[in-house]
Design a protein around this motif. Structure first.
Motif, PDB file in Angstrom:
ATOM      1  N   MET A 256     -37.112  -7.676  10.865  1.00 39.19           N
ATOM      2  CA  MET A 256     -35.813  -7.249  10.357  1.00 39.19           C
ATOM      3  C   MET A 256     -35.386  -5.900  10.927  1.00 39.19           C
ATOM      4  SD  MET A 256     -36.634  -8.315   6.435  1.00 39.19           S
ATOM      5  CE  MET A 256     -37.662  -9.773   6.203  1.00 39.19           C
TER       6      MET A 256
ATOM      7  N   PRO B 214     -34.097  -4.983  13.765  1.00 39.15           N
ATOM      8  CA  PRO B 214     -32.755  -4.879  14.361  1.00 39.15           C
ATOM      9  C   PRO B 214     -31.660  -4.629  13.329  1.00 39.15           C
ATOM     10  CG  PRO B 214     -33.973  -6.673  15.386  1.00 39.15           C
ATOM     11  CD  PRO B 214     -34.798  -6.198  14.222  1.00 39.15           C
ATOM     12  N   ARG B 215     -31.799  -5.215  12.138  1.00 39.25           N
ATOM     13  CA  ARG B 215     -30.813  -4.990  11.071  1.00 39.25           C
ATOM     14  C   ARG B 215     -31.066  -3.646  10.375  1.00 39.25           C
ATOM     15  NH1 ARG B 215     -27.988  -9.519   9.047  1.00 39.25           N
ATOM     16  NH2 ARG B 215     -27.478 -10.840  10.832  1.00 39.25           N
TER      17      ARG B 215
ATOM     18  N   GLN C 209     -28.042  -1.688  11.611  1.00 41.82           N
ATOM     19  CA  GLN C 209     -26.939  -1.843  10.668  1.00 41.82           C
ATOM     20  C   GLN C 209     -27.221  -1.245   9.288  1.00 41.82           C
ATOM     21  OE1 GLN C 209     -25.498  -5.932  10.641  1.00 41.82           O
ATOM     22  NE2 GLN C 209     -26.228  -6.241  12.729  1.00 41.82           N
ATOM     23  N   ASN C 210     -28.398  -0.605   9.141  1.00 45.34           N
ATOM     24  CA  ASN C 210     -28.764   0.004   7.846  1.00 45.34           C
ATOM     25  C   ASN C 210     -28.724  -1.019   6.719  1.00 45.34           C
ATOM     26  OD1 ASN C 210     -29.098   2.476   9.065  1.00 45.34           O
ATOM     27  ND2 ASN C 210     -27.038   3.186   8.573  1.00 45.34           N
ATOM     28  N   GLN C 211     -29.177  -2.237   6.994  1.00 45.80           N
ATOM     29  CA  GLN C 211     -29.146  -3.303   5.999  1.00 45.80           C
ATOM     30  C   GLN C 211     -30.509  -3.958   5.852  1.00 45.80           C
ATOM     31  OE1 GLN C 211     -26.020  -5.966   7.449  1.00 45.80           O
ATOM     32  NE2 GLN C 211     -24.804  -5.440   5.656  1.00 45.80           N
TER      33      GLN C 211
ATOM     34  N   LEU D  37     -31.744  -7.417   4.431  1.00 43.20           N
ATOM     35  CA  LEU D  37     -31.252  -8.732   4.015  1.00 43.20           C
ATOM     36  C   LEU D  37     -32.434  -9.635   3.680  1.00 43.20           C
ATOM     37  CD1 LEU D  37     -28.598  -9.290   6.844  1.00 43.20           C
ATOM     38  CD2 LEU D  37     -28.260  -8.232   4.601  1.00 43.20           C
TER      39      LEU D  37
ATOM     40  N   TYR E 125     -32.095 -16.623  10.638  1.00 45.54           N
ATOM     41  CA  TYR E 125     -32.331 -15.308  11.230  1.00 45.54           C
ATOM     42  C   TYR E 125     -33.736 -15.223  11.819  1.00 45.54           C
ATOM     43  CZ  TYR E 125     -33.181 -10.339  11.715  1.00 45.54           C
ATOM     44  OH  TYR E 125     -33.526  -9.119  12.216  1.00 45.54           O
TER      45      TYR E 125
ATOM     46  N   LYS F 152     -35.330  -1.744  17.695  1.00 44.51           N
ATOM     47  CA  LYS F 152     -33.918  -1.542  17.349  1.00 44.51           C
ATOM     48  C   LYS F 152     -33.007  -2.395  18.217  1.00 44.51           C
ATOM     49  CE  LYS F 152     -30.528   2.164  16.761  1.00 44.51           C
ATOM     50  NZ  LYS F 152     -30.299   3.603  16.816  1.00 44.51           N
TER      51      LYS F 152
END
Length: 365
Positions: free
Chosen positions: A178, A180-181, A185-187, A189, A276, A365
């Motif tokens: 996760m 990359p997110r 994207q500071n997320q 999920l 994902y 990243k």
């Protein structure tokens, strides 16, 4: 572990094709290489079982001294050969459609060859499915049910103090997929409701706890002091953090560890989460292990504990989703001090884990 002395000197670790199996093999081999237990039998060996012997990853373990064996878990006769002169087995169930039958074959082969002790790696919550209100004929927890059936088979075949079941939460190392997110994207999920409680744990802590458990139990057996500390002869260990959190609080701690105070949590569907992870399976960032020289004593991941995309097959993904599905039914708010006791220290918390491995996560990243 076993309480009788023996001339057998081989410990088998199965499914080293998996993230956990590989990390366990690395830790046990490292201990022998570094002579961490000078009183131990100098002739002891680590035999590792895999489906495919090809690849740089397994060659690294072989260079460390592992006895590498390719096996077909469907062939019980061949498994008996792998169990010859084996004192103890650490069974990590396969992430395959034939997981249950393959595990049963290995358990029977180990029993046939008089293996003294069998340890099973399992998941926290597999014994709590019946509390979730799930229909007995439903396939909602098919993978967790298989793990529970394997647990029962181990208990039936290796009764008394000849077995132990080690359950753990999902690993923090899963979050690399996760990254990359998280970094981009500071997320965070995940397929879990934001207000239910559950836990994740550093795999390095789990691996170290299993190593210490095996070493201490064997030490008591060798010295003929099996009752010195009954804790090391329990049949079930729950390796968890000492507190659980909801997903929003987890996102906050992850953000603080990554120096990203604005990390947000968002619940996604199981199907979207599956898609994902399937995309990460083929992502070039997860094709090869990075040249990362971690320090397990500090909880820093090295090449042996960073996941690869190839681990993300259908069964592995579905098993992870079932963990969170059970959490949504209120059955993953489970915590124990077993991990703390085995490590003789506090396990690394989520914020500490991400702070320690901040640079590793930025690689993805």
């Amino acid at each position: 572990m076993s309480q009788q002395t023996t001339s057998k000197n081989i410990c088998v670790i199965t499914n080293v094709d998996s993230l956990l199996g590989y990390a366990l093999a690395y830790r046990f081999l490292e201990a022998i290489r570094n002579n961490e237990d000078p009183s131990a039998d100098s002739k002891r060996k680590i035999r590792i079982l895999c489906r495919d012997t090809q690849g740089l990853e397994l060659k690294r373990l072989e260079e460390m001294g592992a006895d590498l064996m390719k096996v077909n878990y469907k062939e019980e006769e061949k498994l008996r050969e792998a169990m010859k002169n084996v004192r103890a087995v650490i069974l990590i169930p396969e992430n395959s459609s034939g997981r249950l039958k393959e595990a049963e074959n290995l358990i029977k082969a180990a029993k046939h060859q008089d293996v003294e002790h069998l340890a099973l790696m399992s998941f926290v919550g597999v014994d709590r499915i019946h509390k979730s209100g799930e229909d007995a004929n439903s396939s909602e927890f098919r993978n967790f049910k298989e793990y529970h059936q394997i647990e029962k088979k181990v208990k039936e075949t290796f009764g008394g103090n000849k077995h132990c079941i080690v359950r753990h939460q999902v690993f923090n190392q899963l979050y690399y997929f996760m990254a990359p997110r998280l970094e981009g994207q500071n997320q965070l999920l995940l397929p879990v409701k934001k207000d239910v409680k559950w836990g994740s744990v550093n795999m390095i802590d789990v691996v170290e706890a299993v190593y210490r458990l095996a070493r201490k139990s064997h030490e008591q057996a060798r010295n003929n002091t099996p009752d010195a500390d009954p804790f090391y002869h329990k049949n079930v260990y729950e390796l968890t953090m000492e507190r659980t959190m909801n997903a929003e609080n987890m996102a906050r701690e992850i953000g603080q560890g990554l120096d990203r105070e604005d990390m947000q949590y968002e619940e996604i569907s199981g199907s979207d989460f599956r898609k994902y992870l399937e995309s990460m399976k083929e992502d070039k960032r997860f094709r090869e292990r990075p040249d990362a020289h971690g320090d397990p004593r500090e909880g820093r991941d090295g090449w042996w504990s960073i996941p690869l995309g190839k681990f993300l097959n259908d069964q592995n993904i579905e098993t992870m989703i079932e963990f969170w599905r059970l959490a949504c039914k209120g059955q993953q708010d489970v915590h124990s001090d077993d991990l703390h006791k085995l490590l003789d220290r506090q396990p690394q918390n989520l914020k500490q884990y991400f702070k320690t491995n901040r640079e590793q996560f930025r690689r993805f990243k």
